[in-house]
Enzyme design. Structure first.
Site, PDB file in Angstrom:
ATOM      1  CG  MET A  80     -64.072 -37.727  11.511  1.00 51.32           C
ATOM      2  SD  MET A  80     -64.889 -39.086  12.358  1.00 51.32           S
ATOM      3  CE  MET A  80     -63.635 -40.334  12.334  1.00 51.32           C
TER       4      MET A  80
ATOM      5  CD  GLU B 166     -33.609  -4.573  24.672  1.00 52.61           C
ATOM      6  OE1 GLU B 166     -34.488  -4.112  23.939  1.00 52.61           O
ATOM      7  OE2 GLU B 166     -32.928  -3.882  25.445  1.00 52.61           O
TER       8      GLU B 166
END
Length: 1312
Positions: A261, A1260
């Site tokens: 399905m 960073e």
């Protein structure tokens, strides 16, 4: 698709255009059809398993029964093409483009800065677009629910939510919803606060302009008589019947054929497990599976309904019936919100969920506890089967016969005095398989507390959904009181066996959760009994769910100076230059490049042993498969067969032995992706195991398995200092690894030019020059014959450097050998298996301190798990030591770092490059000092911070003034002191929920410590029409470097940004560049671009002097006529950074970026679940070139850090195989993990003479600030431990998963 296949014709529409396909292979997904056949590449391939949302599209269908059209979002990577007969598909290209008009959804996500790398953006757009088609005025809850299945690794989600929430009616007139507010400081005037975006400038949404559902499909549905459809492929046939009788006949004749399905179970089995079913049956058009029938006992619901429709049906029933009859309905509604993403729930069906018999099922325990039953049909007729302990036999097996079909499910009404509840715990709040899930029901005689009936089912306790039979027997027919429940806990502990070998592990945690859920049920029952006036005078703690409503957040930054020209974009919030094209799907990534004639696909064959000798590689079976062209081995490499890193050679293709699971041995070439991958799995490699492999840091230490050199930094006299301190403490912490999970997997396309050994390489690489040089050496040709081109990367985070180079070399060998174009795009699972990630760390420390909290000495040892190859591990160890101090002035400090050599895939560079790990070790050390002294940890941090002119432990002078400013401003803007009191008050008033608060600093060195890597170059061309083309050495991976370079050019040449274009990064335009990393891309390339622009502007000076009132275009035209060169290169040496490891001194960084973060969490001590209530970040970015980009980087890095420290967990098998190889097993933060209040403040009046325009690198540093959530959790856990008489330092390793949190809380249920 198989050219020779026959079958029925498929008819559907895509973006309003009719598509008919006569030869549809059932294994073809909608995604591959869109990308390869229709060339609609806006829909992205992210994971292939429905777990990331990058492939989201909208499916629309007409329903003749009620003459309505339904729209729903789906994962195109799972949806079989053959199921789309009569459907209309809308992709991101179909709703708007830059060539026609952009859709308001595309515009708002882009202009709210919700697109960085952009790879996830089309999926985000389509999820939001589908929501608006169904609900033109959604609530914020609707929006967050619609985006549950869409992952983003770049933005941190806040800007996406802010862009989408402009569609909320209740917030349409909100003055704060403008992309930023003031910081909350009373002295600031909100009218003067700059905004990230202005919602008043957005296009209004006009629903009359949307694509209409094709009338032809309506006519086809209304007038044609549906027929059974059959589609035959190369290996699989799919039959789609219409009548229930046909379905029964098919299933009777083919009992082993699965029903498909939503394809959410079979699809991943096909793709990842190699499962093949010759026949599949698709009953999506059988009407009996979509019926709802009300009876006196309950409601029969068809098993064909998607889970999202089941949710809507139950919500409607709850409104229709009195509350006492809908207890089960409401419990199911709660669980349905957590079963899966919106895309999954839109196609996954109730019947499929039940019949999958997953032992961790969210719905089956509550269905069983609620006395539900199923109605089945077969050739023998109908029967009703109860969903009870006999129904589920084992994983994937039920009591039903193979030929039986489940048609409907009975969901009973609840009775008076009946209470039903469901609980679950999962690795992530949403879209994650549950660790433990449960359904509990109890029935009381009216007006009494005696239990008439009770039913308790668990998932996750064994191989099937299981009933706690003995526990129920202990409770039934007895009064619901403390004595009964106490005995029930004792029985429950013994009822389920949790051996250490239980699938999925977490034995102690699972046992604790079963008890905790029963206790939670007890609290809910007692609350209900009080409301029913059955009990009195009992105080019951109200265990409300953790908070979940996202608040409006604040983003504060400085105005540009009053004297700055309106045309000068530097310092302004400019949207990412590619944001619009990313939102429309027009942005091109490596795998979006068109396929060339004769192109081949390369699939890798990797080792299945961790440490073994290769006896034989048998490729004979693979070569016999359809479409296979050749197999590439190390013998085919004409040049260098290895790459050298840090003095160690790494084989590109293993020849004689392998040293980890996932090491590349050879590669298969075939005409299609499917054929190549199928053939790769057919290669047989025989091995002879060598000595016992090493997997852990502890094992490597025992066996002295290291990559040399090991590094050391020291200042002061540590040993002498330990003798003079008041207290000494020793501790340790483990920080787990982290997968990059860039949305775009590793992608390479190599095109042989077929003349003089020339090759063009298109790569998703952070370092084009590294690719160029490596390929030239591998093919033994000059570097001038190889050009590497990078348009953009769909995320990288350090992961597209070393391994990308190796993949490019292998792909180039294949192209060299075959003289054909070759494409290599890794599957998500193999990408995670092969490429490594962040280094796991073991940190041990000895710290000496005074009673007032001053730390005088620390001896710290750091070990990293480098993996089987050195990669960049030595450099990571070095950077770890260079950041050993973080923000603290410890006079006597010694650090040692070693990279352990193990038999896991080699780890590599990752955003932060070791700094988040070592900073976490230091902060844990500080935390231990505070816990030992029983002093607030923030005071210990503050007393030890650098102050005044300071000297690092490697003898570099610096001023920590901005660090201290960040600290003070963060404390002020987060109301830290008052919230500390409020948190303590909350903890005193709540036994099972605790709050925690932490404030964490970061001092981060910017640029490479190896000076040679800091150089950069650029090329700037001015064309006759005045337009400017810029090429520089940086690669665009979402960090906005191209946007910032456009801003630099605009300022230096005094022209609008619209005249500046940055095409691609290529080695044939700018040679000898270095990797875009270390938060240094803007610094390096900005100076090179500036240098080139200044050269050009100076050349134009004579022309300007002759015509001072002329336009830019007129000056350029005149310069051409006067034969003035309008092309210039720019260059920047960058800082000459270095570190002398023998002398333990140097100047490794030109400057530091500072930041401070305060986070507050609320914690459920019984389950380990938590919610980040609020986060405030103050970051020193110097003079921001682009506040919107910088704030986006800060938020995205923070969320990645939150994942690292609280939820992202890599799991390996005992033999070294990575288990967590996709989004279903490895959980990165999703929308549900966003802090409810997420506030960013850029430090004002900060200057930095070491970078362009006084800016600072920011990509960073703030990742580590995600650890503020980790330490807030630790603060909450300490409060929980205090309840049971525990104090002082305790162990909590990273990531702080729910399991670790729950066990650390040491509740009575966790200590059984």
């Amino acid at each position: 698709m198989s050219a020779g296949a026959t079958g029925d014709t498929l008819c559907f529409f895509v973006n309003g255009k009719k598509v008919t396909e006569k030869h549809v292979d059932p294994e073809t997904t909608l995604l591959s059809f869109l990308r390869e056949k229709l060339r609609l590449t806006g829909t992205k391939y992210g994971c292939g398993g429905g777990g990331c949302g990058a492939c989201t599209v909208m499916v629309s269908r007409y329903r003749p029964a009620n003459k309505s059209i339904c729209h729903y979002s789906v994962n195109a990577c799972l949806l079989p093409l053959c199921q789309l007969h009569g459907a209309a598909i809308t992709t991101v290209e179909g709703i708007g483009s830059t060539k026609t008009r952009i859709h308001p959804v595309q515009e708002r996500i882009a202009k709210a800065h919700g697109s960085q790398c952009g790879f996830c953006t089309p999926g985000m757009v389509m999820s939001m677009y589908t929501l608006l088609r169904n609900n033109p005025q959604p609530s914020l809850e609707d929006i967050t629910q619609a985006l549950t299945g869409n992952l983003c690794r770049c933005t941190g989600y806040r800007p996406i939510i802010d862009g989408c929430r402009t569609f909320c009616q209740q917030e349409a007139n909100c003055c704060q919803l403008n992309g930023g507010t003031n910081s909350g400081s009373k002295e600031e005037n909100p009218e003067e606060t700059p905004l990230l975006f202005d919602k008043s400038q957005f296009l209004p949404i006009d629903h009359t302009q949307e694509l209409i559902f094709p009338p032809e499909l309506i006519l086809m549905a209304e007038t044609s008589s549906p027929q059974t459809l059959t589609f035959r492929g190369e290996r699989v046939t799919c039959v789609s019947p219409v009548l229930l009788e046909e379905l029964v006949q098919l299933k009777t004749s083919n009992p082993e054929a699965p029903l498909i399905m939503g394809n959410t179970k079979l699809g991943p089995d096909f793709k990842f497990k190699g499962v093949v079913h010759p026949l599949i049956i698709s009953p999506i058009r059988v009407l009996e599976l979509f019926e709802v029938t009300e009876t006196t006992h309950g409601v029969w619901v068809g098993t064909g309904f998607p889970l999202s429709e089941i949710w809507a049906i139950l919500k409607k029933l709850c409104r229709q019936f009195p509350e006492e009859k809908t207890e089960l309905f409401r419990a199911l509604i709660q669980q349905l919100r957590n079963v899966g993403s919106q895309q999954i729930c839109n196609v996954a069906t109730l019947g499929g969920h039940i019949m999958s018999a997953n032992p961790n099922s969210d719905l089956n325990p509550i269905l069983a506890a609620g006395n539900c039953s199923v109605s089945t049909i077969s050739s023998g007729g109908w029967r009703e089967v109860p969903l009870n302990q006999e129904f589920f036999l084992s994983f994937g097996k039920t009591v039903l016969r193979p030929e039986e079909i489940v048609v409907s499910v009975l969901i009973p009404f609840s009775r008076k005095g009946e209470l039903v509840r469901a609980f679950r715990q999962a690795p992530r709040k949403e879209c994650a398989f549950a660790t433990i899930t449960t359904g509990m029901r109890v029935l009381f005689s009216e007006g009494f507390r005696v239990v008439e009936d009770v039913s308790i089912y668990f998932g996750g306790v064994g191989p099937k959904t299981a009933k706690a039979v003995q526990t129920c027997a202990t409770i039934v027919a007895r009064p619901w009181n403390a004595e009964t429940l106490s005995q029930a806990y004792e029985v429950l502990v013994k009822e389920f066996d949790f051996p250490p070998s239980i699938p999925g592990g977490k034995a102690e945690f699972r046992r604790s959760l079963t008890l905790s859920f029963l206790f939670k049920f007890n609290l809910e029952v007692l609350q209900s009994l009080r409301k029913m006036n059955v009990i009195e005078n009992i105080v019951v703690e109200n265990m409300e769910p953790l908070p979940g409503e996202i608040q409006l957040s604040q983003q504060h930054f400085q105005h540009v100076s009053k004297g700055q020209s309106d045309q000068d974009p530097v310092g302004r919030a400019i949207i990412h230059s590619s944001a619009i094209s990313q939102a429309t799907g027009e942005a091109i990534y490596c795998d979006d490049l068109p396929k060339t004639d004769g192109e081949l696909f390369l699939s890798l064959v990797t080792s299945s042993r961790a440490h073994a000798k290769i006896i034989n590689v048998d490729v004979s079976d693979a070569l016999l498969l359809p479409g296979v062209v050749d197999v590439i081995t190390a013998k085919d490499i004409p040049g260098k067969k290895t790459r050298m890193f840090s003095g160690y050679d790494e084989e590109m293709l293993a020849q004689t032995q392998v040293s980890c699971i996932g090491q590349i041995v050879c590669a298969v070439l075939a005409d299609t992706r499917a054929h190549a991958r199928r053939a790769a799995s057919a290669v047989n490699i025989s091995y002879e195991d060598l000595s016992e492999p090493i997997f852990t840091i502890e094992d490597a230490i025992k066996r002295s398995s290291y990559f040399e050199p090991r590094r050391k930094l020291e200042r002061g006299n540590v040993e002498e200092a330990f003798k003079s301190v008041d207290l000494v403490h020793e501790g340790a912490i483990r920080i787990g690894g982290q997968e990059h999970f860039y949305m775009e997997t590793q992608s390479i396309l190599v095109l042989p030019v077929r003349e003089q050994a020339e090759f063009k390489i298109y790569a998703s690489s952070q370092s084009p020059t590294s690719v160029q040089i490596a390929v030239s050496e591998t093919l033994a040709i000059p570097a001038n014959r190889v050009s590497c081109h990078v348009k953009r990367l769909g995320g990288a985070f350090g992961g597209k450097f070393v391994k990308t180079v190796i993949l490019a070399c292998i792909t180039s060998v294949a192209a060299w050998k075959t003289n054909c174009a070759v494409r290599c795009v890794l599957e998500r699972g193999e990408d995670m298996l092969i490429t490594g990630g962040r280094h796991p760390v073991l940190g041990k420390y000895k710290v000496g301190f005074q009673k007032d909290g001053r730390i005088l000495a620390a001896d710290i040892q750091i070990w990293t798990n480098a993996g089987n190859a050195v990669d960049v591990s030595i450099f990571v160890a070095e950077k770890i030591l260079l950041h050993l101090d973080n923000a603290y002035n410890i006079p006597n400090l010694r650090g040692r770092a070693a990279a352990c050599r193990t038999n896991l895939p080699s780890n590599t560079s990752f955003r932060g490059f070791g700094v988040p790990q070592v900073a976490c070790v230091i902060e844990n050390l500080i935390s231990d000092v505070g816990l030992t002294l029983q002093r607030p940890v923030d005071q210990v941090r503050e007393i030890n911070m650098y102050k005044g002119p300071s000297l690092t432990h490697y003898k570099v002078e610096f001023s920590p003034e901005n660090l201290l400013r960040c600290w003070d401003e963060c404390k002020a803007k987060s109301d830290f002191c008052s919230r500390r009191i409020a948190v303590d008050t909350f903890n005193e008033q709540n036994r099972w929920k605790k709050r925690g608060l932490s404030i964490i600093p970061i001092k981060y060195g910017i640029a490479f410590s190896e000076g040679v890597m800091n150089q950069s170059a650029a090329l700037v061309n001015i064309y006759q029409d005045g337009s400017v083309l810029v090429t520089h050495g940086g690669t665009e991976m979402g960090q906005g470097v191209h946007t910032k370079m456009q801003q630099v050019v605009s300022r230096e040449l005094h022209i609008p940004m619209s005249k500046v274009y940055i095409g691609e990064t290529s080695t044939n335009a700018v040679p000898n560049t270095f990797i875009s990393a270390a938060s240094f891309g803007t610094d390096a390339n900005g100076m090179a671009v500036k240098n080139a622009c200044q050269t050009l502007y100076q050349r134009l000076e004579p022309v300007r002097q002759k015509n001072p009132k002329g336009t830019w275009e007129s000056w350029v035209s005149a310069a051409v006529m006067e034969k003035i060169s309008l092309s210039a290169t720019g260059f920047s040496r960058g800082p000459d950074s270095y570190i002398d490891w023998d002398k333990m001194e140097g100047q490794p960084f030109p400057y530091f970026t500072y930041g401070v973060c305060c986070s507050e969490v609320e914690l459920d001590c019984l389950t380990g679940d938590y919610r980040t209530m609020r986060t405030n970040i103050v970051a020193d970015v110097g003079q921001s070139l682009n506040p919107s980009v910088d704030i986006g980087q800060i938020e995205g890095a923070f969320m990645q850090g939150l994942g690292l420290f609280t939820m992202e967990e890599l799991k390996f098998s005992p033999c070294g195989l990575l288990y967590t190889r996709g989004p279903s097993q490895y959980k990165i933060p999703a929308v549900c993990d966003l802090p409810l209040s997420f506030n960013i403040h850029l430090l004002s009046d900060s200057n930095n003479p070491h970078a362009i325009y006084s800016s600072k690198g920011i990509g960073e540093p703030t990742l580590f600030l995600g650890s503020s959530v980790f330490f807030a959790i630790k603060d909450a856990v300490a409060a929980a431990r205090k309840e049971v008489g525990l104090s002082g330092p305790f162990s909590l390793d990273s990531p702080a998963t729910a399991e670790r949190i729950c066990l650390a809380c040491a509740s009575p249920f966790a200590q059984v």
